[in-house]
Design a protein around this motif. Sequence first.
Motif, mmCIF file in Angstrom:
data_model
loop_
_atom_site.group_PDB
_atom_site.id
_atom_site.type_symbol
_atom_site.label_atom_id
_atom_site.label_comp_id
_atom_site.label_asym_id
_atom_site.label_seq_id
_atom_site.Cartn_x
_atom_site.Cartn_y
_atom_site.Cartn_z
ATOM 1 N N THR A 190 0.833 -1.198 0.000
ATOM 2 C CA THR A 190 0.000 0.000 0.000
ATOM 3 C C THR A 190 0.862 1.240 0.000
ATOM 4 O O THR A 190 2.012 1.232 0.450
ATOM 5 N N GLN A 191 0.293 2.303 -0.525
ATOM 6 C CA GLN A 191 0.868 3.620 -0.339
ATOM 7 C C GLN A 191 0.595 4.074 1.109
ATOM 8 O O GLN A 191 -0.173 3.428 1.828
ATOM 9 N N THR A 195 -3.749 3.154 -0.237
ATOM 10 C CA THR A 195 -4.093 2.774 -1.604
ATOM 11 C C THR A 195 -3.267 1.562 -2.017
ATOM 12 O O THR A 195 -2.036 1.562 -1.885
ATOM 13 N N VAL A 197 -1.085 -1.083 -4.113
ATOM 14 C CA VAL A 197 -0.132 -0.982 -5.217
ATOM 15 C C VAL A 197 0.418 -2.373 -5.484
ATOM 16 O O VAL A 197 0.735 -3.119 -4.547
ATOM 17 N N THR A 279 -1.124 1.366 -9.604
ATOM 18 C CA THR A 279 -1.691 2.033 -8.430
ATOM 19 C C THR A 279 -2.189 3.390 -8.873
ATOM 20 O O THR A 279 -2.200 3.702 -10.075
ATOM 21 N N GLU A 280 -2.582 4.207 -7.923
ATOM 22 C CA GLU A 280 -2.953 5.582 -8.241
ATOM 23 C C GLU A 280 -1.686 6.429 -8.273
ATOM 24 O O GLU A 280 -0.945 6.499 -7.293
ATOM 25 N N TYR A 281 -1.433 7.040 -9.412
ATOM 26 C CA TYR A 281 -0.247 7.870 -9.600
ATOM 27 C C TYR A 281 -0.662 9.268 -10.047
ATOM 28 O O TYR A 281 -1.662 9.441 -10.756
ATOM 29 N N TYR A 302 3.519 8.724 -6.258
ATOM 30 C CA TYR A 302 2.390 8.591 -5.351
ATOM 31 C C TYR A 302 1.880 10.001 -5.018
ATOM 32 O O TYR A 302 2.678 10.906 -4.745
ATOM 33 N N THR A 304 0.679 11.414 -2.415
ATOM 34 C CA THR A 304 1.094 12.005 -1.140
ATOM 35 C C THR A 304 2.548 12.471 -1.154
ATOM 36 O O THR A 304 2.980 13.190 -0.250
ATOM 37 N N TYR A 305 3.331 12.070 -2.167
ATOM 38 C CA TYR A 305 4.729 12.483 -2.297
ATOM 39 C C TYR A 305 4.908 13.581 -3.346
ATOM 40 O O TYR A 305 6.031 14.013 -3.598
ATOM 41 N N TYR A 341 9.288 5.713 -11.876
ATOM 42 C CA TYR A 341 8.017 5.520 -11.179
ATOM 43 C C TYR A 341 8.292 5.041 -9.761
ATOM 44 O O TYR A 341 9.323 4.440 -9.467
ATOM 45 N N GLN A 342 7.372 5.327 -8.889
ATOM 46 C CA GLN A 342 7.498 4.970 -7.477
ATOM 47 C C GLN A 342 6.915 3.587 -7.257
ATOM 48 O O GLN A 342 5.893 3.217 -7.856
#
Length: 769
Positions: A190-191, A195, A197, A279-281, A302, A304-305, A341-342
């Motif tokens: 998860t993030q 979320t 991933v 995931t959500e990016y 992500y 939040t980052y 990508y994260q």
Amino acid sequence: MFDLLSSNRRGMLLGAFAAGVSLGSFTAIGVAQQTRNLEDIRPHLRCGKARTLAARGFLPGMGPGPTAARLDDLSDTDVLHSALELEVSNLDPVNNTCLVTGRNTMVIETLAANLTEFTFRLRTHYTITNAYVDSVIPIEVDTPPHPNTTTRIAVLDRPYSSGETFALTIEYTGSTVYLPEAIGSITVDTQPDDTPVVATLSQPYYAYSWWPVKEGDAGMPGDNADKYTIELDITVPDNFTVPANGLLQVAETLPGNRKHYHWASDYPIAPSLVCFAATEYNTWTRTYAYPGGTMPVEFYIYPTYDTPENRAAWEQSLVMLEVYGSLFGEYPFVQEKYGIYQFPFAGLEHQTMTAQGEDGGYWPFDEYLTVHELAHQWWGDAVTCKTWNHIWLNEGFASYADVLWEEFKPGGALPALQSVMALRKSMLVPASDSVYVSDTECESWGNIFDVYTSYWKGSWVLHMLRHMFGDEPFFDVLVAYRERFEYGAATTEDFQAVCEESYGASLDWFFQEWIYGQNSPEYRWGWNTAEVNGKHYLLVHVDQVQDPGWQRFTMPVDIVADGTTHVVFNDHEPEHFVLPVSGAPTTVAFDPDEWILRTDAIEETYVPGPPTVVETFPAPGDQIISITVVDAVTVAFHTNVDVEESHFSLVGEITGPRSFTIPSKTNVDTVTLSLSSGLVPDSYALTVSDGVRAPATGLALDGEVDDPHDPGSLPSGDGVAGGDAVIRFTVFAPIPTVSTWGLAVLALLLTAGGAAVMLKRRATIRPVR
């Protein structure tokens, strides 16, 4: 989802069918490294994979262990293209699993006669639902018992001859299984905002954990030479974005709250470098401009980052692309893209799409993680180690590239690079294992990704080669190596061969001791000066004093006297060198810039060595016109010697041996051979035998002369007592002189009409009187 292959790619496939660390050993072999632990090196790791291994506390020897051999050899086939279609659903971060339903179609060329089976990798917890040859011919796969939990065997519909091409389709389904020994390989996490991933990390040999693939089995050296073009069709929940290799061809919404992404790359890729995440990016793109065009640089972060600071950190990659392009040649996948990508691991250099994460507290926006993983696009992706035995060609190269960034980035300088290399050296010496990874060591990926050897010692190998070659030839070698093996794979021997082409001689001595050998040299050295016939010489002795059971190293060594660098070739213990200098030096240093992976180089009182020849008359290669009689030959030594006539010979090629006497034979630095008669026109060889000795030490002459015709070959010697000195020179008969009128005519010859004048007049020539 199996009908989502783009029409142009489907046409290509149908056409083919018709054509028939722990960082490794955190404690490497050596006493010094056995005392180190994970915390010693954590702050200094730049590679994302190494950071992931450190974050999860893996130790040497961890890995799958030996496995069953293939029934067909890796070299029996060549995969030309792979079209992988996956649907990912039922993500369960709590149990680290998801449901995968997929199909991989491999276009395969047969390289062996009568191929009846094809071995591929897919973990046996997946169910193979169908298998076909050329889309329509059903075949059997994997009749129990399985060779092991990673291996599947496709029984082909008929024997295939060498040169034939067929397409093998494998349809499969199953829930992913977290493999601790593979640090996940496909993981559901998860993030920070919970979320889900899902992401992959397959290196070195864990692609089988999520898709059917031809590669060496876990615990085996493998063969990364079989690269192929690829398509990735990934279907995920419609709130997810999917980064992957190559260029995005299609992103479309499907019924059932799903979204389909079609990525494709026309650059050949090794299976361990194939990737996706979902995931959500938040995403954005920048443009990299290069001579002749532009390329997108894509970022997936992500939410939040997503801050200006983190965006700016990743966007440094555009400057890094320029710097590395100037050193290694243009970015190798410039016709497609570069991306970052994260993901849940610390990092990996997936081809065209680097993954960077926060595993174990490491920061995904760290400059050194970004630059190291980008360097892998050249070293590891475009040129890949052929087998995991040669992993230093990936990791050692990228580890040296990340310190080249310290030197060549805006505001960078060589001392910044040297500072990092000195830190790495402090972790490596005195004891270090070989850089080469043996077949047995390949059973543990922890040994493959040994930060001490594969990364840091590998980077030191390149650092030493750079100094041996000089900057321009060194970077030319890297470019030539890249050009020869780009989009393929190489071994250490391949790289050595490219180096030797530039060096002009064998480099076995270097690669055997630094790639296949262990440990490091330790030196003792001293210096003094001598003056002979008004000329100055620097005297240096060098000894290697590392553990007697360790190898002795052959290395060029810098001796810097009053700011002037002299290079000596140290290949024996002890050795003595005599170096011409302009005046008696006041300061002398041994490898002051630390270009050798060594421990101490302690200065001690100079120990006198064997005598050497420093000067002769006639000099090597002299061509003397005997206007005056030459009735004496002189030989000067850097230290006093005792001699006899029998220690010398002077032989004319036509006239034979010449007789002489030596007036002074004891404790002299210059010996005169008084000839019984003057030298007549001839080619002469002067030999000084190693019967000559220095009374102060009793040591014999160190006499070898590289080129008897080159005055630059003096002082004589190879650093060790013994060996004759041979000097060659020529005496010519006097030549006639030309009268004033004759000189005028010769001058006319140099003009346009000179030749015609010469037909009418003769120059008056008279002999020398």
